[in-house]
Design an enzyme around this catalytic site. Structure first.
Site, short mmCIF file in Angstrom:
data_model
loop_
_atom_site.label_atom_id
_atom_site.label_comp_id
_atom_site.label_asym_id
_atom_site.label_seq_id
_atom_site.Cartn_x
_atom_site.Cartn_y
_atom_site.Cartn_z
N LYS A 191 0.83 -1.21 0.00
CA LYS A 191 0.00 0.00 0.00
C LYS A 191 0.87 1.26 0.00
O LYS A 191 0.67 2.16 -0.81
CB LYS A 191 -0.92 0.01 1.24
CG LYS A 191 -1.64 1.33 1.45
CD LYS A 191 -2.47 1.32 2.71
CE LYS A 191 -1.71 1.61 3.97
NZ LYS A 191 -1.33 3.02 4.18
N ARG A 246 -2.98 11.04 4.28
CA ARG A 246 -1.70 11.71 4.44
C ARG A 246 -0.80 11.54 3.22
O ARG A 246 -0.09 12.46 2.80
CB ARG A 246 -0.99 11.17 5.69
CG ARG A 246 0.39 11.80 5.91
CD ARG A 246 1.00 11.37 7.21
NE ARG A 246 2.38 11.81 7.30
CZ ARG A 246 2.76 12.99 7.73
NH1 ARG A 246 1.86 13.87 8.11
NH2 ARG A 246 4.04 13.32 7.78
N CYS A 288 -3.98 8.50 9.49
CA CYS A 288 -4.32 7.72 10.68
C CYS A 288 -4.20 8.58 11.93
O CYS A 288 -3.40 9.50 11.99
CB CYS A 288 -3.35 6.56 10.84
SG CYS A 288 -3.32 5.42 9.48
N ARG A 312 2.10 14.01 13.31
CA ARG A 312 2.57 13.79 11.95
C ARG A 312 2.74 15.09 11.16
O ARG A 312 2.05 15.35 10.17
CB ARG A 312 1.63 12.81 11.22
CG ARG A 312 1.45 11.53 11.97
CD ARG A 312 0.66 10.51 11.22
NE ARG A 312 1.48 9.82 10.24
CZ ARG A 312 1.03 8.80 9.51
NH1 ARG A 312 -0.20 8.38 9.64
NH2 ARG A 312 1.82 8.21 8.65
N PRO A 313 3.68 15.91 11.59
CA PRO A 313 3.91 17.17 10.88
C PRO A 313 4.61 16.95 9.54
O PRO A 313 5.02 15.84 9.22
CB PRO A 313 4.85 17.93 11.83
CG PRO A 313 5.55 16.86 12.61
CD PRO A 313 4.61 15.70 12.70
N LEU A 327 9.73 18.52 7.79
CA LEU A 327 10.92 18.03 7.08
C LEU A 327 10.72 18.11 5.56
O LEU A 327 11.66 18.41 4.82
CB LEU A 327 11.24 16.59 7.49
CG LEU A 327 11.53 16.39 8.99
CD1 LEU A 327 11.68 14.91 9.32
CD2 LEU A 327 12.79 17.15 9.40
N ASP A 359 4.49 -0.14 12.00
CA ASP A 359 3.23 -0.63 11.46
C ASP A 359 2.89 -2.05 11.91
O ASP A 359 1.75 -2.50 11.74
CB ASP A 359 3.24 -0.57 9.92
CG ASP A 359 3.09 0.86 9.41
OD1 ASP A 359 2.75 1.74 10.21
OD2 ASP A 359 3.31 1.09 8.20
N VAL A 377 8.45 5.73 17.08
CA VAL A 377 8.29 6.44 15.80
C VAL A 377 7.14 7.45 15.87
O VAL A 377 7.29 8.61 15.48
CB VAL A 377 8.08 5.44 14.65
CG1 VAL A 377 7.86 6.17 13.32
CG2 VAL A 377 9.28 4.50 14.53
C1 UD1 Z 1 5.09 6.24 6.46
C2 UD1 Z 1 4.04 5.18 6.25
C3 UD1 Z 1 3.48 4.70 7.59
C4 UD1 Z 1 4.63 4.27 8.50
C5 UD1 Z 1 5.68 5.35 8.62
C6 UD1 Z 1 6.92 4.92 9.40
C7 UD1 Z 1 3.07 5.86 4.13
C8 UD1 Z 1 1.88 6.32 3.41
N1 UD1 Z 1 2.95 5.74 5.45
O1 UD1 Z 1 4.43 7.35 7.08
O2 UD1 Z 1 2.62 3.58 7.34
O3 UD1 Z 1 4.12 4.00 9.78
O4 UD1 Z 1 6.13 5.74 7.30
O5 UD1 Z 1 7.46 3.78 8.83
O6 UD1 Z 1 4.09 5.55 3.54
N2 UD1 Z 1 7.93 13.59 11.07
C9 UD1 Z 1 8.24 14.87 11.39
N3 UD1 Z 1 8.26 15.81 10.39
C10 UD1 Z 1 8.03 15.49 9.07
C11 UD1 Z 1 7.73 14.15 8.77
C12 UD1 Z 1 7.69 13.21 9.77
O7 UD1 Z 1 8.46 15.20 12.55
O8 UD1 Z 1 8.08 16.37 8.21
C13 UD1 Z 1 7.85 12.58 12.15
C14 UD1 Z 1 6.46 11.98 12.28
O9 UD1 Z 1 5.62 12.80 13.06
C15 UD1 Z 1 6.74 10.65 12.93
C16 UD1 Z 1 8.10 10.27 12.31
O10 UD1 Z 1 8.66 11.47 11.80
O11 UD1 Z 1 6.87 10.80 14.31
C17 UD1 Z 1 8.02 9.24 11.22
O12 UD1 Z 1 7.21 9.73 10.19
P1 UD1 Z 1 7.45 9.33 8.66
O13 UD1 Z 1 8.61 8.39 8.55
O14 UD1 Z 1 7.51 10.58 7.87
O15 UD1 Z 1 6.13 8.53 8.34
P2 UD1 Z 1 5.14 8.77 7.13
O16 UD1 Z 1 5.90 8.99 5.88
O17 UD1 Z 1 4.09 9.73 7.51
#
Ligand code: UD1
Length: 427
Positions: free
Chosen positions: A29, A99, A123, A128-129, A132, A315, A337
């Site tokens: 997915k 997202r 979710c 989830r900001p 970055l 996950d 995470v």
């Molecule tokens: C993706 C997956 C999700 C999985 C996650 C971690 C998709 C659609 N979703 O989510 O299923 O659980 O990876 O393997 O691919 N963060 C920041 N700033 C940002 C981006 C992220 O602080 O700009 C933080 C998030 O709040 C979180 C952590 O980084 O605490 C990990 O997030 P991230 O790896 O970006 O997950 P997603 O890409 O949202």
């Protein structure tokens, strides 16, 4: 045995099931969603194969359609025609539900020099900001502002993005994907330091490379992208879903059944298989693309800490906790995470699990048997966790799932029913 009840938002799970059989694992997915966004990079038609039939994929297709992109979905094939894009403004109502749709900001900006993307939803597992993503795009020369919940990004003077060295504070999957896509069409070289190494990132890099992008290092923490003038259409097959595969291994483990699965890339599940073996399960790989979990006798608790890949995946934290709740002795699960991803604990407690939570740590004292109960899931992976807990529990579990997770859970339901049919179900 799992049954879909007549009401579409409820799964009725008859517990103490014994499963047997083989599961065909679908495309990932999280890879499919980002590849759909990646297809916007080329003014051509891309054909994606092995696309899972999930509500999120349909939602992503709806969002891309509002940008003027033509999408045709037939079985597991998705044709994405991004030759013409009518607007670079994505609608709030749809983006707020998914997202992953935010990831389209990188391709839109790289190709059109402008993108407007509402801040994403997704979710209910934390804040989830997207800081970055935003800081990375700024490093590539974009002007980015956030007004009234909408991210406005533009390349000043209508030029192209400029390659840069970017260091992520955290190896975010989404930010790595956004920046990798944006950099494929930038002038010069971009280096992503402390990049995410998840298989879905590698799949995106392979897809972009097939379209003509110059990317090296995907799968390590340093990715180099040399921008090219233009990308071209391609036919590409989505990588198998390691999280779905892990969920089915756990379904086998928790019901003390033998279950095999393919296609799967066993290396993608190294951390999960190691923990399953530590618990007392036997997991074997009969062929390079299959896995089989054997009927287990004694299961004992283990400690788990979620981490970016190649660590234990967040996950699979909740489905693994379902297993730990019936393992002998105590286990400690630390979620590092996402800050709010222990919401399934309250529901497992309703099923008789003995779990205490302090902050982002859960301490589990194993009980011999869970009992079926009415439970409610807050996110996709929690739904899976409660479904497999219900399979092992005494009695019937009524799992309420939000419409968002229906398609995914229906697949789990259908595949489990198929599994259960292969052997008589022990009441
Ligand atoms: C993706 C997956 C999700 C999985 C996650 C971690 C998709 C659609 N979703 O989510 O299923 O659980 O990876 O393997 O691919 N963060 C920041 N700033 C940002 C981006 C992220 O602080 O700009 C933080 C998030 O709040 C979180 C952590 O980084 O605490 C990990 O997030 P991230 O790896 O970006 O997950 P997603 O890409 O949202």
């Amino acid at each position: 045995m799992v049954q879909s009840a007549s009401q579409q938002d409820v799964l009725e799970i008859v517990g103490r099931s014994s499963l047997s059989g083989h599961v065909k694992i679908g495309g990932a997915k999280n890879a499919a969603l980002v590849l759909m966004a990646g297809a916007l990079l080329c003014p051509d038609v891309c054909r994606l194969r092995n696309v899972p039939n999930l509500a999120d994929v349909t939602k992503m297709a709806d969002i891309l359609s509002t940008l003027g992109i033509r999408i045709q979905h037939h079985e597991d094939i998705l044709d994405i025609d991004a030759r013409e894009i009518s607007t670079a403004q994505a609608p709030y109502e749809l983006v707020s539900q998914l997202r992953a749709s935010f990831f389209a900001i990188g391709p839109l900006l790289a190709r059109y020099g402008v993108a407007e993307m509402p801040l994403p939803g997704g979710c209910a597992i934390g804040a989830r900001p997207v800081d970055l993503h935003v800081r990375g795009l700024q490093s590539l020369g974009a002007e980015v502002t956030i007004e009234s919940g909408v991210v406005h990004a533009a390349i000043p003077g209508g030029r192209r993005l400029q390659g840069a060295a970017i260091h992520f504070d955290y190896p975010s999957v989404g930010a790595t994907e956004t920046l990798m896509m944006a950099a494929t069409l930038a002038d010069g070289e971009t280096t992503l330091h402390n990049a995410a190494q998840e298989p879905e990132v590698v799949d995106l890099a392979n897809f972009c490379r097939a379209m003509g992008a110059r990317i090296t290092g995907a799968g390590t923490n340093t990715i180099r992208i040399v921008g090219v003038e233009k990308l071209h259409g391609v036919e590409y097959s989505v990588v198998p879903d390691r999280i779905e595969a892990g969920t089915f291994l756990l379904a086998g483990a928790i019901t003390r059944s033998e279950v095999s699965l393919s296609p799967v890339v066993p290396e993608h599940l190294t951390a999960v298989i190691a923990k399953l073996r530590e618990v007392g399960c036997t997991v074997v790989s009969d062929t390079p693309n299959s896995l089989r979990v054997l009927k287990a006798d004694r299961l004992t608790g283990v400690d788990i800490q979620t981490q970016p890949y190649p660590g234990f995946p967040t996950d699979l934290q909740s489905p693994f906790m379902s297993l730990l709740s019936i393992c002998e002795g105590s286990s400690v699960v630390e979620e590092t995470v996402f800050e709010n991803r222990l919401q399934h604990v309250a529901e497992l407690q309703r099923m008789g699990a003995n779990i205490r939570v302090k902050g982002h740590v859960a301490v589990i004292e194993g009980v011999p048997l869970l009992s079926g109960a009415p439970v409610e899931a807050t996110d996709l992976r929690a739904s899976a966790a409660l479904a497999i807990a219900g399979l092992a529990a005494d009695g019937t579990t009524i799992l309420q799932i939000s419409v968002t997770w229906i398609a995914a859970m229906t697949i789990l339901s259908v595949r489990c029913r198929h599994l259960a049919l292969a052997l008589p179900v022990r009441p």
